[in-house]
Write an enzyme that holds these catalytic residues in place. Sequence first.
Site, short mmCIF file in Angstrom:
data_model
loop_
_atom_site.label_atom_id
_atom_site.label_comp_id
_atom_site.label_asym_id
_atom_site.label_seq_id
_atom_site.Cartn_x
_atom_site.Cartn_y
_atom_site.Cartn_z
N GLY A 50 0.86 -1.18 0.00
CA GLY A 50 0.00 0.00 0.00
C GLY A 50 0.89 1.22 0.00
N GLU A 51 0.70 2.06 0.97
CA GLU A 51 1.54 3.27 1.09
C GLU A 51 2.06 3.32 2.53
OE1 GLU A 51 3.74 6.23 0.88
OE2 GLU A 51 2.03 6.63 2.18
N SER A 52 3.36 3.19 2.66
CA SER A 52 3.92 2.95 3.99
C SER A 52 3.74 4.14 4.94
CB SER A 52 5.39 2.56 3.89
OG SER A 52 6.12 3.54 3.17
N CYS A 82 6.16 -5.23 0.36
CA CYS A 82 6.31 -3.90 -0.22
C CYS A 82 6.20 -2.82 0.86
CB CYS A 82 5.30 -3.71 -1.36
SG CYS A 82 5.80 -2.42 -2.49
N ARG A 111 12.89 3.35 -0.12
CA ARG A 111 11.52 3.40 -0.65
C ARG A 111 11.54 3.72 -2.15
NH1 ARG A 111 8.85 7.71 0.85
NH2 ARG A 111 6.88 6.70 0.43
N ILE A 140 5.65 -3.12 -7.54
CA ILE A 140 4.86 -1.90 -7.76
C ILE A 140 5.44 -0.79 -6.88
CG2 ILE A 140 2.55 -0.87 -7.65
CD1 ILE A 140 1.43 -3.79 -7.70
N ARG A 141 6.08 0.18 -7.50
CA ARG A 141 6.79 1.22 -6.74
C ARG A 141 7.53 0.58 -5.56
NH1 ARG A 141 3.70 4.75 -4.02
NH2 ARG A 141 1.85 3.52 -4.40
N HIS A 176 4.88 -8.66 -4.41
CA HIS A 176 3.52 -8.95 -3.91
C HIS A 176 3.04 -10.35 -4.31
CE1 HIS A 176 2.42 -4.71 -2.93
NE2 HIS A 176 3.20 -4.41 -3.93
N GLU A 178 0.77 -11.95 -3.06
CA GLU A 178 -0.69 -11.99 -2.88
C GLU A 178 -1.43 -11.62 -4.16
OE1 GLU A 178 1.34 -9.76 -1.71
OE2 GLU A 178 0.48 -7.74 -1.78
N1 LIG Z 1 3.20 -1.38 -3.61
C1 LIG Z 1 3.64 -0.82 -2.51
O1 LIG Z 1 3.39 -1.26 -1.40
C2 LIG Z 1 4.40 0.47 -2.70
C3 LIG Z 1 5.07 0.98 -1.47
C4 LIG Z 1 5.24 2.47 -1.54
N2 LIG Z 1 6.23 2.84 -2.50
C5 LIG Z 1 5.58 3.02 -0.15
O2 LIG Z 1 6.48 3.75 0.04
O3 LIG Z 1 4.90 2.73 0.75
#
Ligand SMILES: NC(=O)CC[C@H](N)C(=O)O
Length: 201
Positions: A50-52, A82, A111, A140-141, A176, A178
């Site tokens: 997600g977004e940390s 992630c 990150r 993903i990112r 990921h 999942e």
């Molecule tokens: N797919 C992800 O969980 C991306 C992580 C995201 N770049 C972060 O800093 O949280």
Amino acid sequence: MSESPVIGVLALQGDVREHLIALAAADAVARPVRRPEELAEADGLVIPGGESTTISKLAVLFGLMEPLRARVRDGMPVYGTCAGMIMLADKILDPRSGQETVGGIDMIVRRNAFGRQNESFEAAVDVKGVAGDPVEGVFIRAPWVESVGAGAEVLAEHDGHIVAVRQGNALATSFHPELTGDHRVHGLFVDMVHAWRTAES
Ligand SMILES: NC(=O)CC[C@H](N)C(=O)O
């Protein structure tokens, strides 16, 4: 094997549903965790992608940060993908303001190291402890691990960068599993939870 362990998925933000499905497919009883009481009932925990920074801030807001740290310190198995990997890092190279981590793995994480959203990619990854074909890694990112301390074991690399790490009962992947329908990494985690429960009882 003993009865299925209860594995929580930290359900503050991110791909919670996908982890609940993957854990159920790997023979765990999977439950969302939003409150300290729900965390207390779990035999293990997944921190999703997600977004940390968001997950970190919500964990503080929901009163979960300290209970999370305490359970991880006590040896509860935890798996982060992630953003979840970032949450398990003892140190982030480039934290955003207000971003805290649970910690648990002696590693430094960068990150967004693999690039932006539109540079997301898939790659076959050999993961130590996962038998058979390489795992399809969905990045993903994604972060990578700059370095690990003596206690942490590198389980996988991609393009010369560390993308999977384990330290004791804490497991983390940049990618990921999942999202792929291949539940072998979740299976590895469920086995860690079984082993811990057996050792504790
Ligand atoms: N797919 C992800 O969980 C991306 C992580 C995201 N770049 C972060 O800093 O949280």
